[in-house]
Structures are given as C-alpha cells and as structure tokens.
Scaffold this active site. Structure first.
Site, PDB file in Angstrom:
ATOM      1  N   LYS A   4     -19.701  12.170 -25.800  1.00 42.35           N
ATOM      2  CA  LYS A   4     -19.732  10.704 -25.895  1.00 42.35           C
ATOM      3  C   LYS A   4     -21.100  10.288 -26.406  1.00 42.35           C
ATOM      4  CE  LYS A   4     -16.311   9.525 -22.344  1.00 42.35           C
ATOM      5  NZ  LYS A   4     -15.290   8.905 -23.191  1.00 42.35           N
ATOM      6  N   HIS A  43      -7.373  17.938 -23.475  1.00 45.12           N
ATOM      7  CA  HIS A  43      -7.128  17.600 -24.883  1.00 45.12           C
ATOM      8  C   HIS A  43      -7.554  18.738 -25.829  1.00 45.12           C
ATOM      9  CE1 HIS A  43      -6.433  13.794 -23.132  1.00 45.12           C
ATOM     10  NE2 HIS A  43      -7.614  13.245 -23.312  1.00 45.12           N
ATOM     11  N   LYS A  45      -3.376  12.471 -16.309  1.00 43.45           N
ATOM     12  CA  LYS A  45      -4.505  13.368 -16.123  1.00 43.45           C
ATOM     13  C   LYS A  45      -5.605  12.640 -15.355  1.00 43.45           C
ATOM     14  CE  LYS A  45      -7.824  13.579 -19.284  1.00 43.45           C
ATOM     15  NZ  LYS A  45      -8.665  12.401 -19.510  1.00 43.45           N
ATOM     16  N   ASP A  70       0.851  -1.190   0.000  1.00 48.80           N
ATOM     17  CA  ASP A  70       0.000   0.000   0.000  1.00 48.80           C
ATOM     18  C   ASP A  70       0.885   1.236   0.000  1.00 48.80           C
ATOM     19  OD1 ASP A  70      -1.903   2.132   0.975  1.00 48.80           O
ATOM     20  OD2 ASP A  70      -3.226   0.381   0.919  1.00 48.80           O
ATOM     21  N   HIS A 129      -2.379  12.779 -23.368  1.00 48.02           N
ATOM     22  CA  HIS A 129      -1.973  11.869 -24.455  1.00 48.02           C
ATOM     23  C   HIS A 129      -2.224  12.474 -25.846  1.00 48.02           C
ATOM     24  CE1 HIS A 129      -6.177  10.373 -24.656  1.00 48.02           C
ATOM     25  NE2 HIS A 129      -5.861   9.948 -25.860  1.00 48.02           N
ATOM     26  N   ASP A 136     -12.868  16.056 -18.212  1.00 46.86           N
ATOM     27  CA  ASP A 136     -12.258  14.856 -18.817  1.00 46.86           C
ATOM     28  C   ASP A 136     -11.492  15.200 -20.092  1.00 46.86           C
ATOM     29  OD1 ASP A 136     -11.768  12.059 -19.021  1.00 46.86           O
ATOM     30  OD2 ASP A 136     -13.395  11.872 -20.490  1.00 46.86           O
TER      31      ASP A 136
END
Ligand code: NDP
Ligand code: BG6
Length: 466
Positions: free
Chosen positions: A324, A238, A146, A91, A176, A233
């Site tokens: 999405k 991005h 991120k 841990d 990315h 997100d």
C-alpha cells in the site's frame, strides 16, 4: 470452455449478515443493484445487524449506497429491490434474533437461502452454529468473507467448525480476486492459446513476477489492518490464488472440482516461504493512521521469493510483491522468458537484446502485453523492445464487477469461483513461516516502490519489471 456448472439449486432468499457495515455499503449493495438490473436477483433480501434501524432506514441506506457507487442509478431498478428488503435488528448472541430470522424465511416460503457473512471474522463460527440452532443450515448455503482464519491452525479450525454445520459444497469462501474477469481470464489465456503452452514451463521461463501495488493507504480501516497486515490481507489469498492460476496444470474439465484439484496440487508443490527470502516494509506515516498502534511493526508491504517444486516449475523463481502507499495502482504478472541459446546479432559494442516478456495486467486497466525484440533501424544488427498490447476493455467491452459476479454465483448456486477448503489451507501453510518469524520491517516513503531491500531478493543484475 463451458460456463460454470451450478452445484446447488437457485437461492430463494439472500440473508445479509453485517448489512449495516462497510463492505455491504461499498460493494454488496452496488452489486445487488446490477444483479437486480440483469434479473439475477429476484428474491427477498434480509439484512441482519445490531443497529437500531427501521426497515425504511435500511432501505434508504441501501439506496444511498447504490447512488454513491452508480452515477446513473435507475430508480426503476432500485425501487423493486428496496421493496424486497427488510432488516432484522438484533445481536447475534441473542437467540431471539435467530428465531426471528427463521420465522421471516418461513414467511417468505424460503427453502434455500444464501447466508452472506459480511461480519467480523471472529463471528463466523458463532453465526454458523446459530444458523444450525434454528435448522437453517439444512436449507441454504453460507458465503464466508475473507480473511479466512489468521494462520494455518485457525484456518483448519474454522474449516472444521463450518464443516460440522454445512457440507463443503454449501460453503462458499469468497476471494474477490477470483471474481475478477481478468483473473479468470488467466485460465482462458493459458489453456485456449496453443502458442503459449509449449513455452509455459521451466525450459523457457526464466522467472515470474507478480505485483499487486496500491497507491492508497489503509483508508480508515487502520484498526482492522493493524491486526492483519499485508501477508494476511492479500498475499495469502489474492496473490497466491493468482500464482496458482498461473502455475497450475490444465484441469481435466470445466467442472469446478477439476479446477480446485489442480490449484490444490500446485499449491501443495509450493515450498513454504523461506523467511530469509522475504522483505517486509511499512510506509512512513502508517503509525499515525487512526486505529494503528504508534509502535506498530505490521507490514504494509511484503516481497517474497517462492519456489514451486513441480515438474513444470522446479528451479524457476517466482517473485511476489504487494504493498500500500506505492507509486502506482496496478496488479500485474510478468513472465520473463529465457534469452535465446546463442546471440547471433551481438555485434561488438551493441547492447545485449532485451528479454521476451508476457505482461498480464489484472487490475483496472486489464489486458496483456507481449514484449518482443525487433531490429533497431540503422546499420547495425541491434535489437530493441517492441510491445504488442491489447486493452481488454477496448477489445472486449466493459465487464461486471467481481462482487456482482460472485454474489450472482452464490445466488445461482455455482461455487466454481470460490475457494475450496484444501486450497485455502495450502495457502496458509505456504505463508506460515512468515507469520512465525516475520523479521524486521523496513520503512518506505509513500509514492515509492517500497523498501530498496526488496531488490536483494532478485538475481544479480535483475530488476522488478514495474
Ligand atoms: P464492519 O465493521 O463495517 O461491519 C460489521 C457488520 O457486522 C455490521 O453490520 C455490524 O452491525 C455487524 N455486527 C458485528 N457484530 C455484531 C453482532 N454481535 N450482532 C449483530 N451484528 C453484528 O465490517 P466490514 O463491512 O468492513 O467487514 C465485514 C467482513 O468483510 C469482514 O470479514 C471483513 O474482513 C470483510 N471484508 C471487508 C472489506 C471492506 O472493504 N470493508 C473488503 C474485504 C473483506 P452493526 O454495525 O449494526 O452493529
Ligand atoms: C481487499 C483488501 O481484500 O483487497 C484491501 O482487504 C485491498 O486491503 C483490496 O485494498 C484490493 O482489492 P482490489 O480489487 O482493489 O485490487
């Protein structure tokens, strides 16, 4: 333009925090396979996680992840990689885990490791401090996944915590998208083609649209996503990185510092988003996803209008959309040019000419399309759209994945494709008003282009280009 300069010496070990997690399985092990194949990865790989796995169990897990991602994975590449992999089971809250990690790195003679944080963001500060508690911050660099913070204040706080442990040049913040060839190509496309620069500004550009649309939903990541939403997100990171690359001034040179300086400048010139110029949406069925609250108002879609108060862009609207569960999987930037000053050929009854567009495709089918006007055959001087298009995979060959490039950079010590502290903080400043005043969330059906309300952001008579 030259290749990125390394700012750090080459690493002699890779420590993977979160080695048993989803990101490691889907992205990092396949990337390691490619780096092994190309000879970039020739160092021990030490996983650290809580799961009670043996070294062999860990190695098999990595092998399975590679085979699942690579149809023709080569055992001659996987085997030596597996032989250099070990798992420290423990841990992060337990000091013994850190002593064992230090001892393991000592045993390998490591003086310069990469510490990759594929762990829940809430753990970044503790892991950074624990690395320092055993002196490992003195001999290595940290790669932070991120999301980097939850808002402007927490991003600044996280930056301060990391800065108290590692100097900025040894903090690699992953986005990315910055590892995608197509996104990096925006620099080359803009600054290596003399044809474009004279018209890449407010005098000739009428508007810019940047869309990141996904057909997938939250794909089993409901509990993560419901605490985040589309703004945190992908829009804050991005999308704003792509906008910065499209809008920034030419850097003074190819050194990473110059590139980051220009991004920071253009983001500083971007107005914080006006919440009245934003439409949030949520796909029907999202609230039934595992891990999602049944009365969730978290957005799976957001469209916004941005303004950049720079000499180059003042007055030009930038429209951004992410979502999405939409009808098409694509990431595109469309630059729409002004109509000609006078229409010479608008014969009575003929349709008005279409607009010149540059469409930069940044997703899996990456490439570029110029939409120009040409004469429609026949007796009249009418015009119609004609496309000149290049598919980069066909023209340039297949390229490496974003994670392969970024992991390779982290190992080789180049931070050019990572996000600098001030750049990240500017992006949070830009989205902060939406986090403070999110406004209503509009339902939309999966397979659509999102809520129709998003059309109101555009100017009268205009439309989204995809
Ligand atoms: P997971 O929940 O799948 O994995 C988390 C990892 O952290 C596991 O290996 C877990 O070990 C380890 N861990 C958590 N708490 C402890 C602890 N107290 N001590 C030791 N180990 C611990 O997360 P993901 O892989 O999905 O995400 C990792 C990071 O990557 C996050 O920051 C995420 O936001 C980011 N990211 C993820 C993407 C994805 O597609 N998954 C995409 C982009 C970014 P164990 O399970 O053994 O307990
Ligand atoms: C990740 C987001 O950062 O990017 C995901 O967390 C999203 O929600 C993904 O699906 C999209 O990446 P790509 O490379 O498939 O466009």
């Amino acid at each position: 333009m030259t290749l990125p300069l390394s700012t750090q010496p080459e690493a002699d070990a890779l420590v993977l925090f979160g080695a048993t997690g989803d990101l490691a399985k889907r992205k990092l092990f396949p990337a390691l396979y490619h780096l092994e194949r190309t000879g970039v990865l020739n160092v021990p790989v030490i996983g650290v996680a809580r799961s009670d796995w043996t070294d062999d169990g860990f190695r098999e897990h990595a092998r399975d992840a590679i085979v699942a991602a690579e149809a023709h994975a080569d055992a001659a590449v996987i085997d030596p990689l597996k032989d250099r992999m070990d798992l420290i089971q423990g841990d992060y809250a337990d000091q013994a885990t850190w002593n064992e990690l230090r001892d393991t790195l000592d045993r390998h003679g490591s003086k310069n490791a990469v510490y990759y944080m594929a762990i829940p963001p809430s753990m970044f500060p503790e892991v950074a401090r624990r690395l320092a508690s055993v002196g490992l911050n003195q001999r290595g660099r940290i790669v932070v996944e991120k999301p980097f913070g939850r808002d402007f204040a927490s991003a600044c706080e996280l930056n301060q915590t990391l800065a108290s442990v590692f100097p900025e040049e040894r903090i690699f913040r992953i986005d990315h998208y910055l590892g995608k060839e197509s996104v990096e190509d925006l620099l080359v496309f803009r600054f290596s083609n003399t044809l474009l620069e004279p018209v890449w500004n407010r005098r000739y550009v009428r508007s810019v649209q940047v869309t990141m649309s996904e057909t997938i939903g939250v794909e089993g990541r409901g509990s993560f996503y419901d605490g985040v939403g589309a703004i945190r997100d992908v829009l804050q990171n991005h999308l704003l990185q792509v906008v910065a690359l499209l809008a920034m001034e030419p850097p003074a040179g190819s050194d990473s510092q110059y590139l980051q300086d220009e991004k920071a400048k253009v983001l500083a010139a971007m107005q914080a988003i006006d919440p009245t110029e934003v439409v949030r949406g949520q796909y029907v069925g999202y609230r039934d996803e595992p891990g999602v609250e049944t009365d969730s108002t978290v957005e799976t879609y957001v469209a916004a209008r941005l303004e950049i108060d720079s000499w180059r862009w003042a007055g030009v609207p930038w429209f951004v959309r992410v979502g999405k569960g939409l009808t098409e999987a694509a990431t595109e930037a469309v630059i729409e040019f002004q109509p000609p000053p006078r229409l010479l050929f608008d014969e009575a009854g003929g349709p008005p000419p279409g607009r010149n567009l540059v469409r930069l495709r940044l997703g899996s089918q990456d490439g570029v399309t110029f939409t120009l006007q040409a004469k429609t055959p026949g007796p009249h001087l009418d015009s119609q759209d004609v496309d000149i298009s290049v598919d980069f995979a066909a023209a340039l060959g297949e390229r490496s994945s974003a994670y392969e490039r970024l992991l390779g950079d982290a190992i080789q010590g180049s931070n050019r494709r990572f996000a600098r502290q001030d750049v990240v903080e500017e992006t949070w400043r830009v989205v902060q008003p939406l986090l403070d005043e999110p406004g209503p969330v509009h339902p939309y059906f999966r397979g659509s282009w999102g809520p129709a309300e998003a059309d109101r952001l555009l100017e009268d008579g205009d439309h989204w280009y995809m």
